[in-house]
Design a protein around this motif. Structure first.
Motif, PDB file in Angstrom:
ATOM      1  N   VAL A   1     -10.260   4.336 -18.801  1.00  0.00           N
ATOM      2  CA  VAL A   1      -9.404   3.474 -17.903  1.00  0.00           C
ATOM      3  C   VAL A   1      -9.089   4.003 -16.664  1.00  0.00           C
ATOM      4  CG1 VAL A   1      -6.905   2.462 -18.015  1.00  0.00           C
ATOM      5  CG2 VAL A   1      -8.273   2.439 -19.950  1.00  0.00           C
ATOM      6  N   ALA A   2      -8.979   3.140 -15.528  1.00  0.00           N
ATOM      7  CA  ALA A   2      -8.287   3.590 -14.537  1.00  0.00           C
ATOM      8  C   ALA A   2      -7.756   2.527 -13.594  1.00  0.00           C
ATOM      9  CB  ALA A   2      -9.617   4.255 -13.497  1.00  0.00           C
ATOM     10  N   GLY A   3      -6.533   2.821 -12.994  1.00  0.00           N
ATOM     11  CA  GLY A   3      -5.774   1.679 -12.378  1.00  0.00           C
ATOM     12  C   GLY A   3      -5.967   1.710 -10.620  1.00  0.00           C
ATOM     13  N   LEU A   4      -5.694   0.706 -10.188  1.00  0.00           N
ATOM     14  CA  LEU A   4      -5.511   0.569  -8.706  1.00  0.00           C
ATOM     15  C   LEU A   4      -4.279  -0.134  -8.379  1.00  0.00           C
ATOM     16  CD1 LEU A   4      -6.810   0.689  -5.922  1.00  0.00           C
ATOM     17  CD2 LEU A   4      -7.740  -1.376  -6.026  1.00  0.00           C
ATOM     18  N   SER A   5      -3.272   0.450  -7.736  1.00  0.00           N
ATOM     19  CA  SER A   5      -2.099   0.109  -7.330  1.00  0.00           C
ATOM     20  C   SER A   5      -1.985  -0.680  -5.978  1.00  0.00           C
ATOM     21  CB  SER A   5      -1.069   1.172  -7.147  1.00  0.00           C
ATOM     22  OG  SER A   5      -0.707   1.900  -8.730  1.00  0.00           O
ATOM     23  N   SER A   6      -1.294  -1.671  -6.091  1.00  0.00           N
ATOM     24  CA  SER A   6      -1.213  -2.523  -4.871  1.00  0.00           C
ATOM     25  C   SER A   6       0.220  -2.421  -4.306  1.00  0.00           C
ATOM     26  CB  SER A   6      -1.787  -4.054  -4.914  1.00  0.00           C
ATOM     27  OG  SER A   6      -1.051  -4.656  -5.797  1.00  0.00           O
ATOM     28  N   TYR A   7       0.602  -2.313  -3.049  1.00  0.00           N
ATOM     29  CA  TYR A   7       1.704  -2.168  -2.602  1.00  0.00           C
ATOM     30  C   TYR A   7       2.232  -3.386  -1.841  1.00  0.00           C
ATOM     31  CZ  TYR A   7       0.934   2.696  -3.842  1.00  0.00           C
ATOM     32  OH  TYR A   7       0.654   3.707  -4.288  1.00  0.00           O
ATOM     33  N   THR A   8       3.637  -3.574  -1.628  1.00  0.00           N
ATOM     34  CA  THR A   8       3.980  -4.558  -0.705  1.00  0.00           C
ATOM     35  C   THR A   8       3.701  -4.398   0.576  1.00  0.00           C
ATOM     36  OG1 THR A   8       6.275  -3.291  -0.436  1.00  0.00           O
ATOM     37  CG2 THR A   8       6.135  -4.853  -2.263  1.00  0.00           C
ATOM     38  N   GLY A   9       3.710  -5.386   1.513  1.00  0.00           N
ATOM     39  CA  GLY A   9       3.317  -5.258   3.023  1.00  0.00           C
ATOM     40  C   GLY A   9       1.880  -5.745   3.112  1.00  0.00           C
ATOM     41  N   GLY A  10       1.408  -6.517   2.144  1.00  0.00           N
ATOM     42  CA  GLY A  10      -0.035  -7.236   2.323  1.00  0.00           C
ATOM     43  C   GLY A  10       0.031  -8.006   3.721  1.00  0.00           C
ATOM     44  N   SER A  11       1.253  -8.652   4.007  1.00  0.00           N
ATOM     45  CA  SER A  11       1.288  -9.419   5.068  1.00  0.00           C
ATOM     46  C   SER A  11       1.061  -8.808   6.262  1.00  0.00           C
ATOM     47  CB  SER A  11       2.459 -10.475   5.013  1.00  0.00           C
ATOM     48  OG  SER A  11       3.631  -9.450   5.232  1.00  0.00           O
ATOM     49  N   GLY A  12       0.874  -7.636   6.672  1.00  0.00           N
ATOM     50  CA  GLY A  12       0.669  -6.889   7.785  1.00  0.00           C
ATOM     51  C   GLY A  12       2.083  -6.202   8.189  1.00  0.00           C
ATOM     52  N   ILE A  13       3.240  -6.398   7.377  1.00  0.00           N
ATOM     53  CA  ILE A  13       4.535  -5.834   8.001  1.00  0.00           C
ATOM     54  C   ILE A  13       4.530  -4.538   7.187  1.00  0.00           C
ATOM     55  CG2 ILE A  13       6.922  -5.837   7.752  1.00  0.00           C
ATOM     56  CD1 ILE A  13       6.643  -8.915   7.500  1.00  0.00           C
ATOM     57  N   ASN A  14       4.716  -3.463   7.867  1.00  0.00           N
ATOM     58  CA  ASN A  14       4.962  -2.049   7.172  1.00  0.00           C
ATOM     59  C   ASN A  14       6.157  -1.901   6.842  1.00  0.00           C
ATOM     60  OD1 ASN A  14       4.704   0.527   6.673  1.00  0.00           O
ATOM     61  ND2 ASN A  14       4.495   1.469   8.867  1.00  0.00           N
ATOM     62  N   PHE A  15       6.451  -1.633   5.271  1.00  0.00           N
ATOM     63  CA  PHE A  15       7.513  -1.232   4.473  1.00  0.00           C
ATOM     64  C   PHE A  15       7.507   0.009   4.360  1.00  0.00           C
ATOM     65  CE2 PHE A  15       6.899  -5.994   3.858  1.00  0.00           C
ATOM     66  CZ  PHE A  15       7.857  -6.509   3.907  1.00  0.00           C
ATOM     67  N   GLY A  16       6.804   0.969   4.994  1.00  0.00           N
ATOM     68  CA  GLY A  16       6.756   2.293   4.696  1.00  0.00           C
ATOM     69  C   GLY A  16       6.448   2.775   3.261  1.00  0.00           C
ATOM     70  N   ALA A  17       7.276   3.743   2.663  1.00  0.00           N
ATOM     71  CA  ALA A  17       6.878   3.878   1.117  1.00  0.00           C
ATOM     72  C   ALA A  17       7.104   3.222   0.347  1.00  0.00           C
ATOM     73  CB  ALA A  17       7.259   5.268   0.861  1.00  0.00           C
ATOM     74  N   ALA A  18       6.766   2.052   0.278  1.00  0.00           N
ATOM     75  CA  ALA A  18       7.345   0.864  -0.719  1.00  0.00           C
ATOM     76  C   ALA A  18       6.651   1.259  -2.240  1.00  0.00           C
ATOM     77  CB  ALA A  18       6.712  -0.428  -0.280  1.00  0.00           C
ATOM     78  N   LEU A  19       7.387   0.826  -3.060  1.00  0.00           N
ATOM     79  CA  LEU A  19       6.853   0.933  -4.617  1.00  0.00           C
ATOM     80  C   LEU A  19       5.664   0.049  -4.795  1.00  0.00           C
ATOM     81  CD1 LEU A  19      10.092   1.438  -6.337  1.00  0.00           C
ATOM     82  CD2 LEU A  19       8.419   3.196  -5.780  1.00  0.00           C
ATOM     83  N   PRO A  20       4.766   0.346  -5.652  1.00  0.00           N
ATOM     84  CA  PRO A  20       3.704  -0.632  -5.808  1.00  0.00           C
ATOM     85  C   PRO A  20       4.239  -1.903  -6.799  1.00  0.00           C
ATOM     86  CG  PRO A  20       3.699   1.386  -7.428  1.00  0.00           C
ATOM     87  CD  PRO A  20       4.585   1.548  -6.348  1.00  0.00           C
ATOM     88  N   THR A  21       3.705  -2.829  -6.492  1.00  0.00           N
ATOM     89  CA  THR A  21       4.284  -4.055  -7.236  1.00  0.00           C
ATOM     90  C   THR A  21       3.313  -4.433  -8.473  1.00  0.00           C
ATOM     91  OG1 THR A  21       2.748  -5.452  -5.822  1.00  0.00           O
ATOM     92  CG2 THR A  21       5.174  -5.152  -5.044  1.00  0.00           C
TER      93      THR A  21
END
Length: 211
Positions: free
Chosen positions: A155-175
């Motif tokens: 098993v291995a996971g890939l986390s995706s973060y907020t800010g996919g629209s191009g806006i930089n949210f900084g150190a956002a938690l993965p959704t």
């Protein structure tokens, strides 16, 4: 003295020998047909048996994916507290899990929900083997017998973060975390089948923490 004169035409009319030859030929033909039918039936049975074994192995590998998906969610609930609990040697499970006596789950990595992969990686997690796996499932219940039917899982996971629209949210938690699950089942007569699938874990929807 009288001599019986046998002419060629009268000898050719004597068909008593041809009846025996014809019967023998017919018997030989029936024997050949029987052998052919038996050989064909045996071949069909072998093909049917091989197909059944392959189908069983495939569905066992698929069941390994379902098992991994459940254990990912279980592992998320306890991973920050050391992961699963070692109950007996290499037989590992979380405190609430119940394993039937005739089946055994072996977890070689107590916190496999922490396994991560790079977005550019295509062949991760690595292919599961007897010596490189996160989870193993032994439907016959004997993990010491590597020749027995069993399923190896990585098993291995890939986390995706907020800010996919191009806006930089900084150190956002993965959704969400999308896990790649690779399951390989070794079945009867060392038949093998492997499956790769994805499982999406949504952050904030973890199971309640169990202590």
């Amino acid at each position: 003295m009288l001599h019986q004169n046998t002419t060629p035409s009268s000898a050719m009319k004597n068909e008593n020998g041809f009846v025996l030859v014809g019967a023998l030929l017919l018997l030989l033909l029936l024997v050949l047909i029987g052998i052919s039918a038996t050989t064909s039936s045996m071949l069909e049975l072998q093909v049917s048996g091989a197909d059944r074994m392959h189908t069983e192995t495939f569905f066992q590998a698929d069941a390994g994916v379902q098992l991994a998906a459940r254990l990912i969610e279980e592992n998320y609930a306890v991973r920050d507290n050391g992961g699963f609990t070692n109950l007996d040697g290499n037989i590992l499970q979380d405190p609430d899990a119940v394993i039937p006596n005739n089946r055994t789950i072996v977890i070689d990595n107590l916190t496999f929900a922490n396994n991560t992969r790079a977005e550019t990686d295509r062949d991760v997690p690595p292919a599961p083997t007897d010596t490189n796996r996160d989870i193993a499932f032994f439907p016959d219940g004997n993990p010491a017998d590597t020749a027995a039917r069993h399923t190896n899982i990585t098993v291995a996971g890939l986390s995706s973060y907020t800010g996919g629209s191009g806006i930089n949210f900084g150190a956002a938690l993965p959704t969400q975390t999308v896990f790649t699950i690779r399951s390989q089942h070794i079945g009867r007569s060392q038949s093998a089948s492997g499956i790769q699938a994805l499982w999406r874990h949504m952050d904030g929807q973890e199971l309640p923490l169990r202590l």
